[in-house]
Design a protein around this motif. Sequence first.
Motif, PDB file in Angstrom:
ATOM      1  N   GLN A 111      -9.494   0.511   4.326  1.00 16.17           N
ATOM      2  CA  GLN A 111      -8.281   0.616   3.617  1.00 16.17           C
ATOM      3  C   GLN A 111      -7.650   1.674   4.816  1.00 16.17           C
ATOM      4  O   GLN A 111      -6.147   0.726   5.260  1.00 16.17           O
ATOM      5  CB  GLN A 111      -7.999   2.029   2.457  1.00 16.17           C
ATOM      6  CG  GLN A 111      -6.876   2.356   1.649  1.00 16.17           C
ATOM      7  CD  GLN A 111      -6.830   3.380   0.768  1.00 16.17           C
ATOM      8  OE1 GLN A 111      -8.061   3.882   1.167  1.00 16.17           O
ATOM      9  NE2 GLN A 111      -5.896   3.219  -0.058  1.00 16.17           N
ATOM     10  N   TYR A 156      -4.154  -0.163   6.290  1.00 15.91           N
ATOM     11  CA  TYR A 156      -2.749  -0.117   7.034  1.00 15.91           C
ATOM     12  C   TYR A 156      -2.448  -0.160   8.371  1.00 15.91           C
ATOM     13  O   TYR A 156      -1.194   0.203   8.831  1.00 15.91           O
ATOM     14  CB  TYR A 156      -3.215   1.832   6.221  1.00 15.91           C
ATOM     15  CG  TYR A 156      -3.311   2.004   4.941  1.00 15.91           C
ATOM     16  CD1 TYR A 156      -2.307   0.786   4.039  1.00 15.91           C
ATOM     17  CD2 TYR A 156      -2.541   3.143   4.373  1.00 15.91           C
ATOM     18  CE1 TYR A 156      -3.048   1.580   2.750  1.00 15.91           C
ATOM     19  CE2 TYR A 156      -3.787   3.047   3.116  1.00 15.91           C
ATOM     20  CZ  TYR A 156      -3.205   2.517   2.020  1.00 15.91           C
ATOM     21  OH  TYR A 156      -2.804   2.480   0.942  1.00 15.91           O
ATOM     22  N   GLY A 206       0.771  -1.273  -0.162  1.00 16.20           N
ATOM     23  CA  GLY A 206       0.354   0.111  -0.525  1.00 16.20           C
ATOM     24  C   GLY A 206       0.544   1.784  -0.244  1.00 16.20           C
ATOM     25  O   GLY A 206       2.812   1.284   0.135  1.00 16.20           O
TER      26      GLY A 206
END
Length: 231
Positions: free
Chosen positions: A138, A142, A108
């Motif tokens: 998302q 992370y 990412g």
Amino acid sequence: MSNSLLDFINLSLTQTLFRKRFNDKKAHEKKDNNTIYVTDLLYCPLKPRLREQFKELTYAEAYTPSTLQGSLIHDSIERILSEELNAEVEVPISKEIKVRDQVYTLVGRADAIKDNAVIEIKTSRNDSSIPRVEHILQLKIYLNMLNSNPNWNKRLSQNGTQFYGILLYITPDRITEFRIEDEISEDKLSELVQDFICTRTTPKHDWECKYCIFAKVCPNKVIINEGKDAN
């Protein structure tokens, strides 16, 4: 100044803007089959496969004015965060995940990281449905990737006990932020990776096909009357 010269200048500026977007898209192309982008887990798992099959449509995405607008807003906000807060921008993060004896690298790129805050910048045509479920997911991914990484953990002793997320939304009607505290669990993350590898749900959201450039060639296209419009 003649109209023809003005037209040439305008065309040159337009080409410059779209060329930058095109080059950015090329730079982020997937390098191998064992690499999975975090964004691959958020949306229809067929889309990355269709990107590989239909390169022309993939590159055509770069020439959509709305996506260019979102990209320019991202660049501007990231520059402000870097200059005003000394934040790191466009930060690459990765994590290895094993599925069925096969090791995959999940990668990412956080828009910005300031101390133990992970910042994601999002744009939308309206603010009726923010924060979006996929954007929250998302950030949760992370946070998992950072909190489980010994190299990133080293900085937490000074800035907090764990990383947390901030979703910053820019819309025509509102500029606001949402704090995300919890990371995704290892089991749920593994399940998302398996969903992607096995293409279990296509599309993942009923509104995706309406905004997907690959819908014109996709056998799983879903037609609905309404959809969302955030970038």
